[in-house]
Write an enzyme that holds these catalytic residues in place. Sequence first.
Site, PDB file in Angstrom:
ATOM      1  N   TRP A  45       0.912  -1.203   0.041  1.00 38.30           N
ATOM      2  CA  TRP A  45       0.023  -0.043   0.013  1.00 38.30           C
ATOM      3  C   TRP A  45       0.891   1.434   0.112  1.00 38.30           C
ATOM      4  O   TRP A  45       0.632   2.220  -0.669  1.00 38.30           O
ATOM      5  CB  TRP A  45      -0.785  -0.055   1.100  1.00 38.30           C
ATOM      6  CG  TRP A  45      -2.218  -1.057   1.159  1.00 38.30           C
ATOM      7  CD1 TRP A  45      -2.356  -1.876   1.835  1.00 38.30           C
ATOM      8  CD2 TRP A  45      -2.946  -1.016  -0.067  1.00 38.30           C
ATOM      9  NE1 TRP A  45      -3.270  -2.698   1.428  1.00 38.30           N
ATOM     10  CE2 TRP A  45      -3.988  -2.062   0.358  1.00 38.30           C
ATOM     11  CE3 TRP A  45      -3.319  -0.177  -1.189  1.00 38.30           C
ATOM     12  CZ2 TRP A  45      -4.959  -2.634  -0.480  1.00 38.30           C
ATOM     13  CZ3 TRP A  45      -4.512  -0.698  -2.051  1.00 38.30           C
ATOM     14  CH2 TRP A  45      -5.375  -2.016  -1.632  1.00 38.30           C
ATOM     15  N   ASP A  48      -1.295   7.024   6.426  1.00 40.60           N
ATOM     16  CA  ASP A  48      -1.987   6.034   5.926  1.00 40.60           C
ATOM     17  C   ASP A  48      -2.573   5.062   7.041  1.00 40.60           C
ATOM     18  O   ASP A  48      -1.648   4.188   7.412  1.00 40.60           O
ATOM     19  CB  ASP A  48      -1.672   5.283   4.550  1.00 40.60           C
ATOM     20  CG  ASP A  48      -2.817   4.342   4.275  1.00 40.60           C
ATOM     21  OD1 ASP A  48      -3.906   4.083   4.893  1.00 40.60           O
ATOM     22  OD2 ASP A  48      -2.658   3.504   3.199  1.00 40.60           O
ATOM     23  N   LYS A  76     -12.104  -1.360   7.322  1.00 34.74           N
ATOM     24  CA  LYS A  76     -11.239  -2.294   8.067  1.00 34.74           C
ATOM     25  C   LYS A  76     -11.587  -2.373   9.675  1.00 34.74           C
ATOM     26  O   LYS A  76     -11.826  -3.353  10.069  1.00 34.74           O
ATOM     27  CB  LYS A  76      -9.670  -1.894   7.947  1.00 34.74           C
ATOM     28  CG  LYS A  76      -9.096  -1.703   6.586  1.00 34.74           C
ATOM     29  CD  LYS A  76      -8.956  -2.987   5.874  1.00 34.74           C
ATOM     30  CE  LYS A  76      -8.790  -2.697   4.292  1.00 34.74           C
ATOM     31  NZ  LYS A  76      -7.763  -1.733   3.981  1.00 34.74           N
TER      32      LYS A  76
HETATM   33  C1  LIG Z   1      -6.899  -1.477   2.378  1.00 35.80           C
HETATM   34  C2  LIG Z   1      -5.959  -0.403   2.405  1.00 35.80           C
HETATM   35  C3  LIG Z   1      -5.909   0.754   1.231  1.00 35.80           C
HETATM   36  C4  LIG Z   1      -6.908   0.567   0.247  1.00 35.80           C
HETATM   37  O1  LIG Z   1      -7.942   1.052   0.681  1.00 35.80           O
HETATM   38  P1  LIG Z   1      -9.257   1.295  -0.401  1.00 35.80           P
HETATM   39  O2  LIG Z   1     -10.333   2.026   0.521  1.00 35.80           O
HETATM   40  O3  LIG Z   1      -9.538   0.104  -1.080  1.00 35.80           O
HETATM   41  O4  LIG Z   1      -8.578   2.431  -1.492  1.00 35.80           O
HETATM   42  C5  LIG Z   1      -4.918   1.542   1.429  1.00 35.80           C
HETATM   43  N1  LIG Z   1      -3.919   1.358   2.529  1.00 35.80           N
HETATM   44  C6  LIG Z   1      -4.249   0.409   3.476  1.00 35.80           C
HETATM   45  C7  LIG Z   1      -2.965   0.381   4.587  1.00 35.80           C
HETATM   46  C8  LIG Z   1      -5.029  -0.535   3.349  1.00 35.80           C
HETATM   47  O5  LIG Z   1      -5.142  -1.385   4.612  1.00 35.80           O
END
Ligand SMILES: *Cc1c(COP(=O)(O)O)cnc(C)c1O
Length: 360
Positions: free
Chosen positions: A103, A170, A194
């Site tokens: 990511w 993030d 999540k």
């Molecule tokens: C799941 C995830 C993403 C992607 O998220 P989307 O909402 O599908 O764009 C980005 N960064 C991390 C750390 C993630 O776990």
Amino acid sequence: MNRIYNFSAGPGIQPVAVLEEASQAVLEFQGSGMSILELSHRGKHYDPVHAEAQALVLSSLGLSKDEYTIALLGGGASMQFAMLPMNFIRPGDTADYVDAGEWGAKAIAEAARFGSVHLAGSSKATNYDQLPELAPSGKGRYFHLTTNNTIEGTQVFDLPATDGTPLVADASSDIFGVHRDYSKFDLIYAGAQKNAGPAGVTLVVIRKSFLERAHKDLPPMFSYITQCEKQSLYNTPPVFPIYVLGLTLKWIAAQGGVKRVAVHNQAKAQLIYDALDACPSVFSSCVAVKEHRSWMNITFRLATPELEKHFLAEAKAAGMDGLPGHRNVGGFRASIYNAFPIAGCEALAALIRDFSRRNG
Ligand SMILES: *Cc1c(COP(=O)(O)O)cnc(C)c1O
């Protein structure tokens, strides 16, 4: 209702109490004579829902609304990979990024479209099996890291010293799941799906003094300044996901808040790591450094592909789903977000020990 143990990495398991309340609201929202899906986003029924979700995000993180502002946006964390650099860097500017997982690597690729990226650390050479050593450039407009590497199963517990460079994260897969000093961050973004609700809403928390540095000449939908000034009501916001985000944060508060939930999460993860460590002839953690192991996503392998096949079949038969690792990585990944019950962790730990006894 027959609920399985859902170890899926995202969208992930949600609290049953939240699902029950949300399902009622889909039929009728609080005496309005309408479904939550039918309410105007500029009406008296929705206004308090929107305001409360925003306030709960900040209070759950221990942040004050005098210092921080928040946007609730569509587009996922992946859109933030681009929106962040679009707002804060231009050609000639540098931003620091940590390359500790897939990511993070995607975020880096987007930033490189807008300015130059200083790699402040990378563990790519060892397939992201640990967190890298960090070396900030000292000239970054911001310093970006991923707090929990969802795919690889590593998590940042000690925040780096960035010597005044604004810290950006993030936090998609561990927000509200771990207790941190969130006031160390200047910007935090996270997709809700999540640990904080359904897919469809992404929260962006921004320190007001950092927001002042954002570019003003952007299309309004991509401008943090516009989105924050308009309270995320520039256009129709993701009403239902925001409503469920609020319910989820109330549920977290009822559990004793993020601090209490985090203690529980660590204990849940420890059950599974202890089982893996006790069975080294069959099982191994994918993370090379114990201190970097995630409490949210536990990645592991078995000694042979044959054993992996059998283990997956046994886990399925025992009511466990969502265990295969990310399609780029293989192996297994047990995602045990806030709503995941400790009984499911005990069940997986017991299966690991029993399987090892029979196959070791
Ligand atoms: C799941 C995830 C993403 C992607 O998220 P989307 O909402 O599908 O764009 C980005 N960064 C991390 C750390 C993630 O776990």
